[in-house]
Motif scaffolding. Structure first.
Motif, PDB file in Angstrom:
ATOM      1  N   LYS A 103       0.856  -1.189   0.000  1.00 45.37           N
ATOM      2  CA  LYS A 103       0.000   0.000   0.000  1.00 45.37           C
ATOM      3  C   LYS A 103       0.891   1.239   0.000  1.00 45.37           C
ATOM      4  O   LYS A 103       0.887   2.052   0.923  1.00 45.37           O
ATOM      5  CB  LYS A 103      -0.915  -0.013   1.225  1.00 45.37           C
ATOM      6  CG  LYS A 103      -1.682  -1.313   1.457  1.00 45.37           C
ATOM      7  CD  LYS A 103      -2.627  -1.618   0.320  1.00 45.37           C
ATOM      8  CE  LYS A 103      -3.516  -2.822   0.631  1.00 45.37           C
ATOM      9  NZ  LYS A 103      -2.793  -4.088   0.736  1.00 45.37           N
ATOM     10  N   TYR A 161      -9.227  -2.313   3.808  1.00 48.68           N
ATOM     11  CA  TYR A 161      -8.856  -3.716   3.628  1.00 48.68           C
ATOM     12  C   TYR A 161      -8.881  -4.513   4.932  1.00 48.68           C
ATOM     13  O   TYR A 161      -8.618  -5.700   4.931  1.00 48.68           O
ATOM     14  CB  TYR A 161      -7.489  -3.834   2.940  1.00 48.68           C
ATOM     15  CG  TYR A 161      -6.451  -2.839   3.421  1.00 48.68           C
ATOM     16  CD1 TYR A 161      -5.662  -3.089   4.526  1.00 48.68           C
ATOM     17  CD2 TYR A 161      -6.274  -1.638   2.724  1.00 48.68           C
ATOM     18  CE1 TYR A 161      -4.712  -2.159   4.950  1.00 48.68           C
ATOM     19  CE2 TYR A 161      -5.326  -0.714   3.138  1.00 48.68           C
ATOM     20  CZ  TYR A 161      -4.553  -0.977   4.252  1.00 48.68           C
ATOM     21  OH  TYR A 161      -3.616  -0.059   4.665  1.00 48.68           O
ATOM     22  N   ASP A 162      -9.222  -3.856   6.041  1.00 47.14           N
ATOM     23  CA  ASP A 162      -9.431  -4.594   7.293  1.00 47.14           C
ATOM     24  C   ASP A 162     -10.831  -5.201   7.363  1.00 47.14           C
ATOM     25  O   ASP A 162     -11.100  -6.053   8.205  1.00 47.14           O
ATOM     26  CB  ASP A 162      -9.237  -3.677   8.508  1.00 47.14           C
ATOM     27  CG  ASP A 162      -7.775  -3.453   8.850  1.00 47.14           C
ATOM     28  OD1 ASP A 162      -6.907  -3.898   8.085  1.00 47.14           O
ATOM     29  OD2 ASP A 162      -7.505  -2.812   9.894  1.00 47.14           O
ATOM     30  N   CYS A 193      -8.197  -6.471  -0.627  1.00 44.99           N
ATOM     31  CA  CYS A 193      -6.982  -7.195  -0.260  1.00 44.99           C
ATOM     32  C   CYS A 193      -6.291  -7.713  -1.519  1.00 44.99           C
ATOM     33  O   CYS A 193      -6.938  -7.968  -2.533  1.00 44.99           O
ATOM     34  CB  CYS A 193      -7.322  -8.367   0.667  1.00 44.99           C
ATOM     35  SG  CYS A 193      -8.048  -7.849   2.236  1.00 44.99           S
ATOM     36  N   ARG A 215      -0.627  -7.750  11.827  1.00 46.98           N
ATOM     37  CA  ARG A 215      -0.669  -6.975  10.592  1.00 46.98           C
ATOM     38  C   ARG A 215       0.654  -7.152   9.855  1.00 46.98           C
ATOM     39  O   ARG A 215       1.724  -6.933  10.424  1.00 46.98           O
ATOM     40  CB  ARG A 215      -0.908  -5.493  10.874  1.00 46.98           C
ATOM     41  CG  ARG A 215      -1.142  -4.661   9.602  1.00 46.98           C
ATOM     42  CD  ARG A 215      -1.415  -3.195   9.924  1.00 46.98           C
ATOM     43  NE  ARG A 215      -2.619  -3.004  10.692  1.00 46.98           N
ATOM     44  CZ  ARG A 215      -3.849  -2.984  10.196  1.00 46.98           C
ATOM     45  NH1 ARG A 215      -4.032  -3.165   8.894  1.00 46.98           N
ATOM     46  NH2 ARG A 215      -4.893  -2.778  10.983  1.00 46.98           N
ATOM     47  N   CYS A 251       2.446  -5.659   3.344  1.00 48.89           N
ATOM     48  CA  CYS A 251       1.265  -5.188   2.601  1.00 48.89           C
ATOM     49  C   CYS A 251       0.316  -4.366   3.454  1.00 48.89           C
ATOM     50  O   CYS A 251      -0.648  -3.812   2.941  1.00 48.89           O
ATOM     51  CB  CYS A 251       0.524  -6.374   2.000  1.00 48.89           C
ATOM     52  SG  CYS A 251      -0.251  -7.459   3.233  1.00 48.89           S
ATOM     53  N   GLU A 283      -1.876  -5.391   5.466  1.00 50.20           N
ATOM     54  CA  GLU A 283      -3.149  -6.064   5.701  1.00 50.20           C
ATOM     55  C   GLU A 283      -3.067  -6.952   6.946  1.00 50.20           C
ATOM     56  O   GLU A 283      -1.986  -7.437   7.304  1.00 50.20           O
ATOM     57  CB  GLU A 283      -3.528  -6.910   4.483  1.00 50.20           C
ATOM     58  CG  GLU A 283      -3.786  -6.096   3.231  1.00 50.20           C
ATOM     59  CD  GLU A 283      -4.001  -6.971   2.001  1.00 50.20           C
ATOM     60  OE1 GLU A 283      -4.208  -8.197   2.174  1.00 50.20           O
ATOM     61  OE2 GLU A 283      -3.956  -6.438   0.878  1.00 50.20           O
TER      62      GLU A 283
END
Length: 344
Positions: free
Chosen positions: A40, A159-160, A166, A298, A302, A304
């Motif tokens: 990201k 994206y969580d 994702c 996390r 990325c 995520e």
């Protein structure tokens, strides 16, 4: 806060010839946001996406609508016509118009706030805004409004909660994410309510009366009786909250706890909770980002959350998606030294 003078408008048109946003952090060095295939971040300057192109109002409102849908706070959303059940955030904007005194014909000075607490009189809403630092006040076109947008992306990563954002995610991981989202909506997610001190019960009725009694446990913290009068104290800084000044209540914390507007912050990052959205865990206020990574690891690569049971533990103790434990430059596994100068 004087809104009629000194409003420093930041340029929201920092576009390159290609139509991409120049990085707000390393402006002058970055030629424009060029997304990495799975990080990201920008491949030019490596700064995060939120430091480049603030998302549109519609994107933000859709993301917030998804977050608040199917929760105790879904009344802050509305159904999208023809949206197959999708909901959008009923973001409260505030427009304040004041007459400008002059010898000529009467004119008016109008200030638009990109967001304001819902359900308030304009007087109380302006009192709330006046308590914020100028660079955090979401006046349209200012650094405060841009900061709010960056914090929406930072504190509440889409994206969580949405697998479509994702990079790659298996069906098993999607199910684990769905369970995670369902749990936090039932047990942790909240939206603060702005009222005057001592109106915690009113705040609860105003926001959503459907939280279970178990979730709202009154405490003795926050008020001290003195000669039949109650002094109300901020649960953040511990200082007295003046009777005439607005405070923020969080339903999940109970009606005896309240915070000054600038004290309503994430216990981990210290940032003011954007749009008063909080996650309540173990007696603390958290932003969505730090709540998420208190439940799931996390990936530093990325950004995520890791919903897979297969992950890699780096030499620094951090947990990574196995395929993301690699060098920024050449993609080689970080467990094997490479000649690149910068690694993440």
């Amino acid at each position: 806060m004087d809104l009629s003078a000194g409003i420093q408008k930041m340029s929201m048109e920092q576009l390159t010839a290609g139509g991409t946003m120049i990085c707000l952090t390393c402006e002058g060095l970055c030629t424009g946001f060029q997304p990495h295939s799975w990080r990201k971040a920008c491949i030019v300057c490596r700064c995060s996406q939120e430091e480049h192109a603030p998302s549109s109002d519609l994107e933000d409102d859709r993301k917030m609508g998804r977050l608040l849908a199917d929760s105790h706070f879904s009344h802050l959303t509305a159904k999208v016509k023809g949206g197959h059940g999708c909901r959008v955030y009923k973001r409260n904007r505030m427009i304040v118009t004041n007459p400008v005194v002059s010898r000529k014909d009467p004119t008016f000075h109008t200030v638009t706030y990109d967001w304001a607490p819902a359900g308030l009189t304009q007087k109380l809403a302006m009192q709330y805004m006046d308590m914020l630092p100028e660079d955090r006040c979401p006046v349209a076109g200012t650094e405060g409004a841009a900061h709010r947008r960056r914090q929406l992306a930072r504190q509440l990563p889409v994206y969580d909660q949405d697998p479509s954002h994702c990079h790659t995610i298996s069906e098993a991981e999607k199910q684990a994410m769905a369970s995670f989202v369902k749990n936090f909506k039932e047990e942790a997610l909240g939206v603060g309510v702005v009222v005057l001190p001592g109106e915690g019960k009113k705040a609860q009725e105003k926001n959503c009366a459907s939280l279970s009694e178990q979730a709202i446990q009154p405490t003795s913290n926050g008020t001290v009786e003195n000669n039949d009068k109650k002094s109300v104290y901020c649960s953040g800084c511990g200082e007295v909250a003046p009777e005439e000044s607005p405070v923020v209540y969080a339903e999940r914390a109970g009606d005896q706890k309240m915070w000054h507007p600038t004290c309503f912050v994430c216990a981990e990052c210290g940032e003011m909770l954007v749009d008063l959205v909080y996650f309540w865990k173990d007696g603390s206020l958290l932003c969505g980002r730090h709540y998420g990574q208190s439940v799931r690891p996390r990936c530093p690569g990325c950004d995520e959350l890791i919903f897979s049971e297969l992950y890699y533990k780096g030499s620094d103790g951090q947990l990574w998606h196995k395929e993301h434990y690699c060098c920024w430059e050449c993609g080689q596994n970080l467990g094997t030294p490479c000649s690149c100068s910068k690694k993440t």
